[in-house]
Design a protein around this motif. Structure first.
Motif, PDB file in Angstrom:
ATOM      1  N   GLU A  34      31.320  -7.638 -23.572  1.00 49.40           N
ATOM      2  CA  GLU A  34      30.286  -8.458 -24.226  1.00 49.40           C
ATOM      3  C   GLU A  34      29.566  -9.307 -23.193  1.00 49.40           C
ATOM      4  OE1 GLU A  34      30.114 -11.957 -24.731  1.00 49.40           O
ATOM      5  OE2 GLU A  34      31.975 -12.420 -23.675  1.00 49.40           O
ATOM      6  N   SER A  35      28.319  -9.692 -23.537  1.00 41.06           N
ATOM      7  CA  SER A  35      27.537 -10.538 -22.631  1.00 41.06           C
ATOM      8  C   SER A  35      26.800 -11.630 -23.401  1.00 41.06           C
ATOM      9  CB  SER A  35      26.523  -9.687 -21.844  1.00 41.06           C
ATOM     10  OG  SER A  35      25.614  -9.040 -22.731  1.00 41.06           O
ATOM     11  N   LEU A  36      27.334 -12.027 -24.551  1.00 45.65           N
ATOM     12  CA  LEU A  36      26.683 -13.052 -25.371  1.00 45.65           C
ATOM     13  C   LEU A  36      26.742 -14.405 -24.662  1.00 45.65           C
ATOM     14  CD1 LEU A  36      28.181 -12.088 -28.839  1.00 45.65           C
ATOM     15  CD2 LEU A  36      25.902 -11.551 -27.964  1.00 45.65           C
ATOM     16  N   ALA A  37      25.602 -15.072 -24.584  1.00 49.32           N
ATOM     17  CA  ALA A  37      25.558 -16.347 -23.878  1.00 49.32           C
ATOM     18  C   ALA A  37      24.395 -17.193 -24.368  1.00 49.32           C
ATOM     19  CB  ALA A  37      25.422 -16.117 -22.369  1.00 49.32           C
ATOM     20  N   LEU A  38      24.583 -18.500 -24.283  1.00 54.84           N
ATOM     21  CA  LEU A  38      23.499 -19.438 -24.568  1.00 54.84           C
ATOM     22  C   LEU A  38      22.500 -19.408 -23.427  1.00 54.84           C
ATOM     23  CD1 LEU A  38      22.323 -21.843 -26.246  1.00 54.84           C
ATOM     24  CD2 LEU A  38      23.694 -23.348 -24.768  1.00 54.84           C
ATOM     25  N   LYS A  39      21.241 -19.297 -23.789  1.00 54.62           N
ATOM     26  CA  LYS A  39      20.164 -19.356 -22.805  1.00 54.62           C
ATOM     27  C   LYS A  39      19.341 -20.596 -23.076  1.00 54.62           C
ATOM     28  CE  LYS A  39      16.005 -16.869 -21.283  1.00 54.62           C
ATOM     29  NZ  LYS A  39      15.143 -15.680 -21.522  1.00 54.62           N
ATOM     30  N   LYS A  40      19.166 -21.413 -22.065  1.00 57.65           N
ATOM     31  CA  LYS A  40      18.393 -22.643 -22.247  1.00 57.65           C
ATOM     32  C   LYS A  40      17.185 -22.652 -21.328  1.00 57.65           C
ATOM     33  CE  LYS A  40      21.206 -25.312 -18.960  1.00 57.65           C
ATOM     34  NZ  LYS A  40      22.146 -26.426 -18.777  1.00 57.65           N
ATOM     35  N   THR A  41      16.110 -23.253 -21.808  1.00 56.19           N
ATOM     36  CA  THR A  41      14.907 -23.450 -21.010  1.00 56.19           C
ATOM     37  C   THR A  41      14.785 -24.937 -20.720  1.00 56.19           C
ATOM     38  OG1 THR A  41      13.814 -21.580 -22.066  1.00 56.19           O
ATOM     39  CG2 THR A  41      12.405 -23.162 -20.943  1.00 56.19           C
ATOM     40  N   THR A  42      14.608 -25.276 -19.441  1.00 55.37           N
ATOM     41  CA  THR A  42      14.532 -26.687 -19.061  1.00 55.37           C
ATOM     42  C   THR A  42      13.190 -26.997 -18.412  1.00 55.37           C
ATOM     43  OG1 THR A  42      15.510 -26.284 -16.881  1.00 55.37           O
ATOM     44  CG2 THR A  42      17.026 -26.783 -18.689  1.00 55.37           C
ATOM     45  N   ALA A  43      12.848 -28.250 -18.444  1.00 56.36           N
ATOM     46  CA  ALA A  43      11.648 -28.733 -17.763  1.00 56.36           C
ATOM     47  C   ALA A  43      12.040 -29.946 -16.924  1.00 56.36           C
ATOM     48  CB  ALA A  43      10.561 -29.105 -18.769  1.00 56.36           C
ATOM     49  N   GLN A  44      11.525 -29.989 -15.720  1.00 58.77           N
ATOM     50  CA  GLN A  44      11.847 -31.080 -14.798  1.00 58.77           C
ATOM     51  C   GLN A  44      10.593 -31.890 -14.515  1.00 58.77           C
ATOM     52  OE1 GLN A  44      14.963 -31.933 -13.083  1.00 58.77           O
ATOM     53  NE2 GLN A  44      13.682 -33.756 -12.850  1.00 58.77           N
ATOM     54  N   SER A  45      10.702 -33.174 -14.649  1.00 55.90           N
ATOM     55  CA  SER A  45       9.564 -34.047 -14.369  1.00 55.90           C
ATOM     56  C   SER A  45       9.104 -33.885 -12.919  1.00 55.90           C
ATOM     57  CB  SER A  45       9.951 -35.505 -14.623  1.00 55.90           C
ATOM     58  OG  SER A  45       8.944 -36.364 -14.147  1.00 55.90           O
ATOM     59  N   ALA A  46       7.794 -33.858 -12.734  1.00 54.01           N
ATOM     60  CA  ALA A  46       7.216 -33.760 -11.393  1.00 54.01           C
ATOM     61  C   ALA A  46       6.509 -35.061 -11.012  1.00 54.01           C
ATOM     62  CB  ALA A  46       6.237 -32.595 -11.334  1.00 54.01           C
ATOM     63  N   GLY A  47       6.865 -36.117 -11.732  1.00 51.87           N
ATOM     64  CA  GLY A  47       6.207 -37.398 -11.475  1.00 51.87           C
ATOM     65  C   GLY A  47       6.451 -37.907 -10.062  1.00 51.87           C
ATOM     66  N   ILE A  48       5.400 -38.449  -9.451  1.00 52.76           N
ATOM     67  CA  ILE A  48       5.499 -38.987  -8.093  1.00 52.76           C
ATOM     68  C   ILE A  48       5.988 -40.432  -8.161  1.00 52.76           C
ATOM     69  CG2 ILE A  48       4.182 -39.636  -6.036  1.00 52.76           C
ATOM     70  CD1 ILE A  48       2.268 -37.328  -6.732  1.00 52.76           C
ATOM     71  N   ALA A  49       6.996 -40.713  -7.354  1.00 48.48           N
ATOM     72  CA  ALA A  49       7.510 -42.078  -7.226  1.00 48.48           C
ATOM     73  C   ALA A  49       7.724 -42.346  -5.740  1.00 48.48           C
ATOM     74  CB  ALA A  49       8.814 -42.241  -7.996  1.00 48.48           C
ATOM     75  N   ARG A  59      15.354 -37.046 -15.702  1.00 51.36           N
ATOM     76  CA  ARG A  59      14.023 -36.575 -16.094  1.00 51.36           C
ATOM     77  C   ARG A  59      13.959 -35.051 -16.200  1.00 51.36           C
ATOM     78  NH1 ARG A  59      10.114 -40.337 -16.248  1.00 51.36           N
ATOM     79  NH2 ARG A  59       8.444 -38.834 -15.819  1.00 51.36           N
ATOM     80  N   ARG A  60      15.132 -34.439 -16.369  1.00 50.69           N
ATOM     81  CA  ARG A  60      15.209 -33.016 -16.725  1.00 50.69           C
ATOM     82  C   ARG A  60      15.610 -32.925 -18.196  1.00 50.69           C
ATOM     83  NH1 ARG A  60      18.348 -27.800 -14.091  1.00 50.69           N
ATOM     84  NH2 ARG A  60      19.375 -27.173 -16.026  1.00 50.69           N
ATOM     85  N   VAL A  61      14.892 -32.090 -18.944  1.00 50.23           N
ATOM     86  CA  VAL A  61      15.143 -31.978 -20.376  1.00 50.23           C
ATOM     87  C   VAL A  61      15.286 -30.508 -20.773  1.00 50.23           C
ATOM     88  CG1 VAL A  61      13.976 -34.129 -20.980  1.00 50.23           C
ATOM     89  CG2 VAL A  61      12.660 -32.012 -20.822  1.00 50.23           C
ATOM     90  N   VAL A  62      16.045 -30.277 -21.839  1.00 47.02           N
ATOM     91  CA  VAL A  62      16.175 -28.943 -22.424  1.00 47.02           C
ATOM     92  C   VAL A  62      15.117 -28.812 -23.510  1.00 47.02           C
ATOM     93  CG1 VAL A  62      17.663 -27.350 -23.692  1.00 47.02           C
ATOM     94  CG2 VAL A  62      18.634 -28.827 -21.913  1.00 47.02           C
ATOM     95  N   THR A  63      14.205 -27.860 -23.329  1.00 45.36           N
ATOM     96  CA  THR A  63      13.079 -27.739 -24.249  1.00 45.36           C
ATOM     97  C   THR A  63      13.277 -26.659 -25.310  1.00 45.36           C
ATOM     98  OG1 THR A  63      11.990 -26.201 -22.741  1.00 45.36           O
ATOM     99  CG2 THR A  63      11.462 -28.547 -22.507  1.00 45.36           C
ATOM    100  N   ARG A  64      14.179 -25.708 -25.067  1.00 45.25           N
ATOM    101  CA  ARG A  64      14.490 -24.702 -26.077  1.00 45.25           C
ATOM    102  C   ARG A  64      15.842 -24.076 -25.781  1.00 45.25           C
ATOM    103  NH1 ARG A  64      10.434 -19.562 -25.521  1.00 45.25           N
ATOM    104  NH2 ARG A  64      12.238 -18.216 -25.749  1.00 45.25           N
TER     105      ARG A  64
END
Length: 328
Positions: A34-49, A59-64
């Motif tokens: 079997e190869s069943l697994a959770l797949k997540k899509t993340t987004a990382q902030s690119a804000g300049i500091a 500032r990394r979030v799971v979007t789906r």
């Protein structure tokens, strides 16, 4: 404690009452891979500091989130009903044959709307502790069956799911005394629908049933999860027939592009009276796409004919399954 390897793994399934709702497993599958697994899509902030050389972890979030994968198994004489129903779509109640312990399930091709599974797998740590991964909202997007000389009948199922719930209690697995269908029980027939006759020279058969669905139904107000996939294309049925060139039946059908009904069946042990353990795929119309015989040496000519399953205008493809299962 279980064995701390794949020997201690388990997989259980249940037909969901509503998409994405956990139910404890009702059947346990003897799977091979079997190869069943959770797949997540993340987004990382690119804000300049100023002076920050690395992105902030906060500032990394799971979007789906979604579940993908597949599992392989040997097709057995018990416990296949829930999977077949999820693949084929018809709501099935096993029908008792006369007054015997044999029950027939007829899975005729239909819409898979509302047909989803909970698949719970147990993955062992090396310590022997088995971790729970309960995949909810699982839709079977394809099922492929295959059997050749000296082999068992195998099934491979591709899955799309909604989420992985790791907060559930891992069910205690229990298994019936099941036997696999195999090449020694295999028959292949072609001809007029309902009057097919045995075809000689068949060495291996495969048949894949694909259920295309829109698996990208991610909307606002769904907490990064999808809604139930919706069928978005016609069913695709394909397969292959590996043969010795003992007759021109298939070759002639390829040349003429003629249609024939195909019955691929496995007849196992007697259950009672005239009723036997059975796994049978009936395709009322197939056409051969390629595979005319060619000679590539001194040996027996062995063409492989690839086919497409089509609608004959009257009869739908079906999978018949006879076992002692009173319920799916």
């Amino acid at each position: 404690m279980a064995i701390g390897s794949g020997l201690g793994a388990q997989m259980g399934i249940a037909a969901e009452s509503s998409y994405g709702t956990f139910l404890a497993p009702t059947k346990f599958i003897e799977f091979t891979k079997e190869s069943l697994a959770l797949k997540k899509t993340t987004a990382q902030s690119a804000g300049i500091a100023a002076g920050r050389l690395l992105p902030l972890s906060s500032r990394r979030v799971v979007t789906r989130k979604e579940v993908t994968g597949s599992f392989d198994m040997e097709v057995s004489n018990k416990g296949m009903g829930v999977l077949l129903q999820s693949l084929m779509g018809t709501t099935v109640t096993p029908v008792q044959q006369a007054a015997t312990t044999a029950y027939l399930q007829t899975h005729t091709l239909a819409s898979v709307a509302g047909k989803s599974l909970m698949i719970q797998k147990g993955v062992p740590l090396t310590t022997g502790t088995v971790t729970d991964k309960s995949f909810i909202g699982c839709k079977i997007t394809s099922g492929e069956f295959a059997c050749g000389v000296g082999e068992m009948l195998t099934g491979s199922f591709e899955v799309d799911g909604k989420d992985c719930d790791e907060s559930q209690t891992l069910a205690v697995a229990s298994y019936s005394n099941m036997s696999p269908f195999h090449f020694g029980q295999m028959a292949l027939k072609t001809g007029t629908y309902g009057a097919e006759t045995a075809l000689d020279g068949i060495r291996k058969v495969s048949c894949k049933i694909e259920r295309p669905q829109d698996v990208e139904r991610f909307y606002a107000n769904q907490a990064s999860l999808k809604k139930e996939p919706i069928e978005n294309d016609q069913v695709k049925i394909t397969g292959s027939l590996e043969t010795d060139y003992v007759a021109t039946t298939l070759d002639d059908l390829h040349t003429s592009d003629g249609a024939t009904s195909l019955v691929w069946e496995f007849i196992g042990a007697n259950i009672a009276s005239t009723y036997f353990e059975t796994f049978r795929i009936t395709l009322p119309a197939i056409k051969l796409d390629e595979g005319p015989p060619t000679v590539d040496g001194f040996g027996v000519v062995k063409p492989t004919f690839n086919f497409t399953g089509l609608y004959d205008g009257t009869n739908l493809p079906k999978i018949e399954y006879m076992s002692t299962d009173v319920t799916l």
